[in-house]
Design a protein around this motif. Structure first.
Motif, PDB file in Angstrom:
ATOM      1  N   PRO A 253      -9.694   3.593 -17.418  1.00 42.36           N
ATOM      2  CA  PRO A 253      -8.281   3.540 -17.139  1.00 42.36           C
ATOM      3  C   PRO A 253      -8.083   2.714 -15.817  1.00 42.36           C
ATOM      4  CG  PRO A 253      -8.982   5.609 -18.004  1.00 42.36           C
ATOM      5  CD  PRO A 253     -10.125   5.105 -17.737  1.00 42.36           C
ATOM      6  N   ILE A 254      -7.045   1.928 -16.092  1.00 38.75           N
ATOM      7  CA  ILE A 254      -6.457   0.808 -14.868  1.00 38.75           C
ATOM      8  C   ILE A 254      -5.829   1.359 -13.881  1.00 38.75           C
ATOM      9  CG2 ILE A 254      -6.159  -1.507 -14.546  1.00 38.75           C
ATOM     10  CD1 ILE A 254      -8.516  -1.521 -16.212  1.00 38.75           C
ATOM     11  N   LEU A 255      -5.986   1.430 -12.618  1.00 38.74           N
ATOM     12  CA  LEU A 255      -5.495   1.683 -11.506  1.00 38.74           C
ATOM     13  C   LEU A 255      -4.613   0.532 -10.972  1.00 38.74           C
ATOM     14  CD1 LEU A 255      -4.393   3.876  -9.443  1.00 38.74           C
ATOM     15  CD2 LEU A 255      -6.310   2.675  -7.604  1.00 38.74           C
ATOM     16  N   VAL A 256      -3.324   0.651 -11.307  1.00 40.12           N
ATOM     17  CA  VAL A 256      -2.343  -0.533 -10.663  1.00 40.12           C
ATOM     18  C   VAL A 256      -1.343   0.023  -9.582  1.00 40.12           C
ATOM     19  CG1 VAL A 256      -0.596  -2.174 -11.355  1.00 40.12           C
ATOM     20  CG2 VAL A 256      -2.238  -1.755 -13.173  1.00 40.12           C
ATOM     21  N   VAL A 257      -1.580  -0.416  -8.479  1.00 38.59           N
ATOM     22  CA  VAL A 257      -0.678  -0.432  -7.295  1.00 38.59           C
ATOM     23  C   VAL A 257       0.177  -1.524  -6.937  1.00 38.59           C
ATOM     24  CG1 VAL A 257      -0.723   0.678  -5.129  1.00 38.59           C
ATOM     25  CG2 VAL A 257      -2.811   1.183  -6.590  1.00 38.59           C
ATOM     26  N   VAL A 258       1.624  -0.900  -6.645  1.00 39.27           N
ATOM     27  CA  VAL A 258       2.588  -2.075  -6.159  1.00 39.27           C
ATOM     28  C   VAL A 258       2.730  -1.533  -4.602  1.00 39.27           C
ATOM     29  CG1 VAL A 258       4.903  -3.041  -6.407  1.00 39.27           C
ATOM     30  CG2 VAL A 258       3.618  -2.567  -8.420  1.00 39.27           C
ATOM     31  N   GLU A 263      -2.324  -5.435   3.585  1.00 48.57           N
ATOM     32  CA  GLU A 263      -3.718  -4.942   3.338  1.00 48.57           C
ATOM     33  C   GLU A 263      -3.757  -4.122   2.154  1.00 48.57           C
ATOM     34  OE1 GLU A 263      -5.839  -3.154   6.513  1.00 48.57           O
ATOM     35  OE2 GLU A 263      -6.028  -4.962   7.906  1.00 48.57           O
ATOM     36  N   ASN A 264      -4.789  -4.478   1.287  1.00 50.82           N
ATOM     37  CA  ASN A 264      -5.095  -3.589   0.029  1.00 50.82           C
ATOM     38  C   ASN A 264      -5.206  -2.042   0.568  1.00 50.82           C
ATOM     39  OD1 ASN A 264      -6.848  -1.861  -1.592  1.00 50.82           O
ATOM     40  ND2 ASN A 264      -6.475  -3.756  -3.018  1.00 50.82           N
ATOM     41  N   PRO A 265      -4.371  -1.168  -0.179  1.00 52.24           N
ATOM     42  CA  PRO A 265      -4.136   0.343   0.527  1.00 52.24           C
ATOM     43  C   PRO A 265      -5.323   1.067   0.201  1.00 52.24           C
ATOM     44  CG  PRO A 265      -2.843   0.056  -1.538  1.00 52.24           C
ATOM     45  CD  PRO A 265      -3.342  -1.318  -1.218  1.00 52.24           C
ATOM     46  N   ALA A 293      -3.546  10.062  -4.220  1.00 54.78           N
ATOM     47  CA  ALA A 293      -3.323   9.831  -2.579  1.00 54.78           C
ATOM     48  C   ALA A 293      -2.607   8.824  -2.206  1.00 54.78           C
ATOM     49  CB  ALA A 293      -5.085   9.672  -2.323  1.00 54.78           C
ATOM     50  N   LEU A 294      -2.744   7.821  -3.120  1.00 50.73           N
ATOM     51  CA  LEU A 294      -1.785   6.427  -2.948  1.00 50.73           C
ATOM     52  C   LEU A 294      -0.213   6.856  -2.986  1.00 50.73           C
ATOM     53  CD1 LEU A 294      -3.889   3.790  -4.752  1.00 50.73           C
ATOM     54  CD2 LEU A 294      -3.710   4.003  -2.314  1.00 50.73           C
ATOM     55  N   LYS A 295       0.133   7.571  -3.961  1.00 52.27           N
ATOM     56  CA  LYS A 295       1.518   7.745  -4.101  1.00 52.27           C
ATOM     57  C   LYS A 295       2.246   8.437  -2.764  1.00 52.27           C
ATOM     58  CE  LYS A 295       1.299   8.755  -8.903  1.00 52.27           C
ATOM     59  NZ  LYS A 295       1.509   9.784 -10.215  1.00 52.27           N
ATOM     60  N   LYS A 297       1.262   7.395   0.315  1.00 52.22           N
ATOM     61  CA  LYS A 297       1.126   6.338   1.419  1.00 52.22           C
ATOM     62  C   LYS A 297       1.931   5.599   1.724  1.00 52.22           C
ATOM     63  CE  LYS A 297      -4.089   5.791   1.895  1.00 52.22           C
ATOM     64  NZ  LYS A 297      -5.229   4.500   2.008  1.00 52.22           N
ATOM     65  N   SER A 298       2.307   5.237   3.083  1.00 51.90           N
ATOM     66  CA  SER A 298       3.372   4.598   3.515  1.00 51.90           C
ATOM     67  C   SER A 298       3.156   2.991   2.948  1.00 51.90           C
ATOM     68  CB  SER A 298       3.328   4.319   4.990  1.00 51.90           C
ATOM     69  OG  SER A 298       4.164   3.352   5.370  1.00 51.90           O
ATOM     70  N   GLY A 299       4.166   2.311   2.584  1.00 51.25           N
ATOM     71  CA  GLY A 299       4.088   0.938   2.003  1.00 51.25           C
ATOM     72  C   GLY A 299       3.821   0.958   0.486  1.00 51.25           C
ATOM     73  N   VAL A 300       3.266   1.989  -0.023  1.00 48.22           N
ATOM     74  CA  VAL A 300       2.990   2.135  -1.508  1.00 48.22           C
ATOM     75  C   VAL A 300       4.334   2.355  -2.261  1.00 48.22           C
ATOM     76  CG1 VAL A 300       1.864   3.259  -3.387  1.00 48.22           C
ATOM     77  CG2 VAL A 300       0.604   2.558  -1.259  1.00 48.22           C
ATOM     78  N   LYS A 301       4.672   1.500  -3.287  1.00 43.74           N
ATOM     79  CA  LYS A 301       6.099   1.692  -4.041  1.00 43.74           C
ATOM     80  C   LYS A 301       5.691   2.468  -5.353  1.00 43.74           C
ATOM     81  CE  LYS A 301       8.427  -1.938  -1.881  1.00 43.74           C
ATOM     82  NZ  LYS A 301       9.425  -3.248  -2.270  1.00 43.74           N
ATOM     83  N   ASN A 302       4.922   1.884  -6.105  1.00 39.46           N
ATOM     84  CA  ASN A 302       4.298   2.685  -7.412  1.00 39.46           C
ATOM     85  C   ASN A 302       3.180   2.394  -7.545  1.00 39.46           C
ATOM     86  OD1 ASN A 302       7.056   3.212  -8.572  1.00 39.46           O
ATOM     87  ND2 ASN A 302       7.451   0.971  -8.225  1.00 39.46           N
ATOM     88  N   VAL A 303       2.729   3.641  -8.265  1.00 38.47           N
ATOM     89  CA  VAL A 303       1.160   3.792  -8.897  1.00 38.47           C
ATOM     90  C   VAL A 303       1.142   4.077 -10.484  1.00 38.47           C
ATOM     91  CG1 VAL A 303      -1.129   4.876  -8.127  1.00 38.47           C
ATOM     92  CG2 VAL A 303       0.477   4.617  -6.447  1.00 38.47           C
TER      93      VAL A 303
END
Length: 428
Positions: A253-258, A263-265, A293-295, A297-303
């Motif tokens: 399953p593909i992880l997509v992060v906006v 820098e890559n988060p 974990a990414l949801k 994080k500062s700067g992460v908008k959507n996961v």
């Protein structure tokens, strides 16, 4: 005075409206990820032969070759009973078992799994050095049949295990060496063995992608096998097996992060895994831990974690069918970037990910060239698709601790297709 204030208010309102009209507005785009790999059903294949001229394996001589294999995978091979018209030795399909039920490698003699087969293309004469090749053709070709004691023409044969000794040695890290020895000397069925071929099939669970790569008992033979059985010529079969040998892997399953930022988060080449869930993605294909974990994080908008509706994973192209494909609509603002990651499914801890500055959300097109294949450095590597400790092949990864690094190509195990021939990413 009042008129002046009114003119000023109107001017401010008009200016404000114009400014809002020209502010960058969020845009909707769709990202699509596809497994475009033209898969092959065989992990490995090859040839073997004697050292003399001609390169047959005479009584008392032996030949060895090495290969990698995962649990449930089998070894098959074929070589001609040289002093016959069209007989050949081969394990019964799907081949020689290489691991026990508990995953312990099989070692020692496995000769009992070898059989003698009649190709069905020639009338069998009495076997021996005086036999005339190729002999008379069968008026009506027969199906391939095991020779058990006596052939269809009354000629006697010892069990294959009394003529051929086959043994396995485990070299570690999913690698085996097999030795085939000619023990027919001094028997009633003394014979050389011809140059031969061998193969290992991929498995999906307990299912073989190609369970009968060389022959099919009870069915008609083929030209490539006939060349081995009648003349000891392994060239055509080697060509056939080579065309079926290569890479087969699903994508997890593909992880997509906006995100916004520079820098890559979730990873950086040259650094060790951060312990936030990338290891679970790279080793097991589980993106959920890293997504959680990414949801926060500062700067992460959507996961997003994109799963193929039917199989969850993205399978490669199989038998002319299209590979797996997932899509997601994204809401993107100026300055946003898109990162993604997915496991190379039949590996220990390899993952595809966008590199550099990831994908600029303000652009569109094919971004497959933005991806690279990385080694997460958290599990000891083995032959991709043939590792006993690979999670998706019923194994348990063996721990190591190294910095994240690109997977070289060629690598110590094999040569992979270009990344764009495995995974395709488009943003439209």
């Amino acid at each position: 005075m009042i008129k002046s204030l009114l003119r000023l208010s109107i001017t401010v309102l008009v200016f404000s409206a114009c400014t809002k009209d020209h502010d960058p507005q969020p845009t909707a785009k769709t990202i699509t990820i596809e497994n475009v790999l033209e898969s092959r059903p065989l992990v490995q294949s090859g040839t073997f032969q004697g050292t003399g001229t001609p390169p047959v394996i005479l009584p008392g001589q032996s030949v060895s070759f090495s290969f990698s294999a995962a649990k449930n995978q089998r070894l098959t091979f074929a070589t001609m009973y040289g002093w016959s018209n069209d007989l050949f030795f081969a394990p019964e399909n799907p081949g020689i078992r290489l691991y026990g039920d508990d995953g312990t490698p099989v070692t020692g003699e496995v000769s009992a799994q070898i059989k003698l087969w009649d190709n069905g293309s020639r009338i069998n004469a009495a076997p021996g050095a005086a036999l005339s090749h190729p002999g008379a053709a069968e008026s009506v070709p027969k199906n391939i049949k095991e020779v058990t004691g006596t052939d269809d023409y009354g000629h006697n044969f010892l069990p294959a295990a009394q003529l051929m000794n086959v043994s396995l040695k485990y070299d570690g890290n999913s690698r085996f060496t097999v030795t085939i020895k000619n023990e027919s000397g001094g028997t009633a069925n003394e014979t050389p063995f011809s140059p031969g071929v061998w193969a290992i099939s991929y498995t999906a669970g307990t299912d073989f992608l190609l369970p009968e790569p060389i022959y099919s008992s009870g069915k008609a033979t083929n030209e490539a096998l006939t060349r081995i059985a009648e003349a000891g010529d392994n060239v055509a079969m080697s060509t056939t097996l080579t065309s079926q040998t290569g890479i087969f892997t699903p994508l997890s399953p593909i992880l997509v992060v906006v995100y916004s930022g520079s820098e890559n988060p979730f990873y950086k080449p040259g650094e060790n895994d951060r312990g936030e869930g990338l290891k679970e993605l790279a080793q097991k294909g589980n993106a959920d831990i890293l997504a959680a974990a990414l949801k926060v994080k500062s700067g992460v908008k959507n996961v997003y974690v994109l799963k193929e509706p039917t199989s969850t994973v993205l399978l490669p192209k199989i038998g002319g069918n299209a590979g797996g494909k997932v899509s997601q609509q994204l809401t993107l603002a100026a300055g946003d970037r898109i990162a993604l990651a997915t496991m190379y499914g039949f590996s220990n801890d390899w993952f595809f990910a966008t590199g550099g500055n990831d994908i600029d959300a303000n652009t569109s097109g094919d971004f497959s060239g933005s991806l690279a294949l990385y080694d997460d450095g958290t599990a000891i590597d083995q032959f991709p698709g043939a590792g006993i400790t690979q999670f998706n092949l019923a194994g348990t990864p063996l721990t190591e601790s190294k910095p994240i690094a690109p997977v070289p190509n060629p690598n110590p195990f094999t040569t992979l297709p270009a990344i764009g021939s495995i995974i395709k990413v488009t943003l439209q």
